[in-house]
Design a protein around this motif. Structure first.
Motif, short mmCIF file in Angstrom:
data_model
loop_
_atom_site.label_atom_id
_atom_site.label_comp_id
_atom_site.label_asym_id
_atom_site.label_seq_id
_atom_site.Cartn_x
_atom_site.Cartn_y
_atom_site.Cartn_z
N VAL A 86 60.96 25.27 59.64
CA VAL A 86 60.47 26.64 59.51
C VAL A 86 61.13 27.36 58.34
O VAL A 86 60.47 28.07 57.56
CB VAL A 86 60.69 27.41 60.82
CG1 VAL A 86 60.45 28.90 60.63
CG2 VAL A 86 59.78 26.87 61.92
N ASP A 87 62.43 27.19 58.18
CA ASP A 87 63.17 27.93 57.14
C ASP A 87 62.84 27.45 55.73
O ASP A 87 63.23 28.11 54.75
CB ASP A 87 64.67 27.83 57.39
CG ASP A 87 65.12 28.58 58.63
OD1 ASP A 87 64.36 29.46 59.08
OD2 ASP A 87 66.20 28.28 59.16
N ALA A 88 62.15 26.33 55.61
CA ALA A 88 61.79 25.82 54.27
C ALA A 88 60.62 26.59 53.66
O ALA A 88 60.36 26.47 52.46
CB ALA A 88 61.46 24.34 54.34
N TRP A 89 59.92 27.35 54.47
CA TRP A 89 58.78 28.13 53.98
C TRP A 89 59.25 29.51 53.55
O TRP A 89 60.05 30.12 54.23
CB TRP A 89 57.72 28.26 55.09
CG TRP A 89 56.55 29.12 54.72
CD1 TRP A 89 56.31 30.40 55.09
CD2 TRP A 89 55.45 28.75 53.89
NE1 TRP A 89 55.15 30.86 54.57
CE2 TRP A 89 54.59 29.87 53.81
CE3 TRP A 89 55.12 27.59 53.19
CZ2 TRP A 89 53.42 29.84 53.07
CZ3 TRP A 89 53.95 27.58 52.46
CH2 TRP A 89 53.11 28.69 52.41
N PRO A 90 58.83 30.02 52.36
CA PRO A 90 57.82 29.47 51.44
C PRO A 90 58.42 28.76 50.22
O PRO A 90 57.70 28.48 49.27
CB PRO A 90 57.06 30.72 51.01
CG PRO A 90 58.14 31.77 50.96
CD PRO A 90 59.10 31.45 52.09
N ALA A 91 59.74 28.48 50.25
CA ALA A 91 60.37 27.84 49.07
C ALA A 91 59.75 26.49 48.74
O ALA A 91 59.85 26.01 47.61
CB ALA A 91 61.87 27.69 49.31
N VAL A 92 59.10 25.86 49.72
CA VAL A 92 58.52 24.54 49.51
C VAL A 92 57.21 24.60 48.73
O VAL A 92 56.68 23.57 48.33
CB VAL A 92 58.31 23.86 50.88
CG1 VAL A 92 57.15 24.48 51.64
CG2 VAL A 92 58.13 22.36 50.73
N LEU A 93 56.70 25.78 48.47
CA LEU A 93 55.45 25.91 47.72
C LEU A 93 55.59 25.30 46.32
O LEU A 93 56.54 25.61 45.60
CB LEU A 93 55.06 27.38 47.59
CG LEU A 93 54.32 28.02 48.75
CD1 LEU A 93 54.24 29.53 48.57
CD2 LEU A 93 52.92 27.43 48.87
N PRO A 94 54.63 24.47 45.89
CA PRO A 94 54.68 23.91 44.53
C PRO A 94 54.29 24.95 43.50
O PRO A 94 53.52 25.87 43.80
CB PRO A 94 53.68 22.76 44.59
CG PRO A 94 52.71 23.16 45.65
CD PRO A 94 53.51 23.94 46.67
N PRO A 95 54.77 24.82 42.26
CA PRO A 95 54.45 25.80 41.21
C PRO A 95 52.95 25.92 40.93
O PRO A 95 52.47 27.00 40.57
CB PRO A 95 55.21 25.28 39.99
CG PRO A 95 56.28 24.40 40.54
CD PRO A 95 55.72 23.80 41.79
N HIS A 96 52.20 24.83 41.09
CA HIS A 96 50.77 24.85 40.74
C HIS A 96 49.90 25.42 41.85
O HIS A 96 48.69 25.57 41.68
CB HIS A 96 50.30 23.43 40.40
CG HIS A 96 50.48 22.45 41.52
ND1 HIS A 96 51.64 21.72 41.67
CD2 HIS A 96 49.68 22.10 42.54
CE1 HIS A 96 51.52 20.94 42.73
NE2 HIS A 96 50.35 21.16 43.29
N GLY A 97 50.48 25.75 43.00
CA GLY A 97 49.70 26.31 44.09
C GLY A 97 49.48 25.32 45.21
O GLY A 97 49.89 24.16 45.15
#
Length: 257
Positions: A86-97
């Protein structure tokens, strides 16, 4: 004659954040008619059917696909996580979307095996509470599915609208209350295949709505699906007829009703 605008094409995607020795990962896939978003998320992560998931967010994108002939799309992206991620969101978002990208969502779904009319809906419902812990419910009017049962305030998300804006609008129209949409509670689905008529599929988004200063409970919409509205204490819920949607939403807060 003024041309009638084409309806905005709509799509639903699901995304799963998982952990692991290599760090958090984000998976994504399109949700097709009749599929439950949580089930799709579990398959993406190779999880069991009973594996717990946490609903994190529903992100709405209103955009046009790139290309010579851009195609406008309304995309609702449902995000789940396994409990440890849960704590990985939203840092896990890729740069391209988020994937699948818009260009991958333009194509229509494969034609159904049985040629019958289909109804698809994205709906946003609220567990609406006040400072004393009461819960607001609305009474479904005659002539509508579930007539005579008490329902969670909410309803369909209009094209170009996000789930939070839709919920604020519906709460105001159905109950006369102005609330703040808080945490996402869960996202589930409803799929009904009657012997005749339309096959119905809906994605249901449930969120908490807090009304800090309750006003008179009154239905503002005219000739709509809501006949009445009222506040209930949690211990009163067992004595009233609840809609299937209400039971689905409340079981995440007060146990099966």
């Amino acid at each position: 004659m003024t041309p009638v605008p084409e309806p905005l094409p709509r799509r639903v995607t699901v995304h799963l954040v998982t952990g692991g020795p290599a760090g958090p990962r984000l998976f994504g896939a399109r949700v097709l008619f009749g599929q439950d978003p949580a089930d799709v998320a579990r398959r993406l992560g190779g999880l069991s059917e009973e594996a717990p998931l946490i609903a994190l967010d529903v992100i709405t994108e209103i955009a046009s696909t790139p290309g010579r002939v851009p195609t406008p799309l309304h995309v609702d992206r449902v995000v789940f996580a396994t409990p440890e991620a849960v704590d990985a969101w939203p840092a896990v978002l890729p740069p391209h979307g988020m994937e699948p990208m818009l260009a991958e969502l333009v194509a229509e779904e494969p034609a159904p095996a049985v040629d019958r009319p289909r109804l698809r809906r994205m709906a946003s419902y609220g567990i609406v509470t006040d400072p004393t812990g009461r819960i607001m419910l609305s009474l479904i009017a005659d002539g509508f599915p579930g007539a005579g049962t008490w329902h969670l305030p909410g309803g369909g998300v209009d094209p170009g609208e996000d789930v939070r804006s839709a919920l604020r609008r519906e709460v105001w129209e159905e109950t006369g209350q102005q609330g703040v949409v808080g945490r996402l509670i869960t996202v589930s689905s409803h799929h009904r295949v009657p012997l005749t008529g339309h096959e119905v599929y809906a994605v249901w988004v449930f969120s908490h709505v807090h009304v800090a200063h309750p006003g008179p409970a009154r239905v503002l919409e005219e000739n709509g699906s809501t006949a009445d509205c009222a506040w209930f204490t949690p211990d009163q819920l067992g004595g009233v007829r609840l809609s299937a949607t209400t039971r689905r939403g409340l079981e995440h807060l007060v146990g099966p009703a």
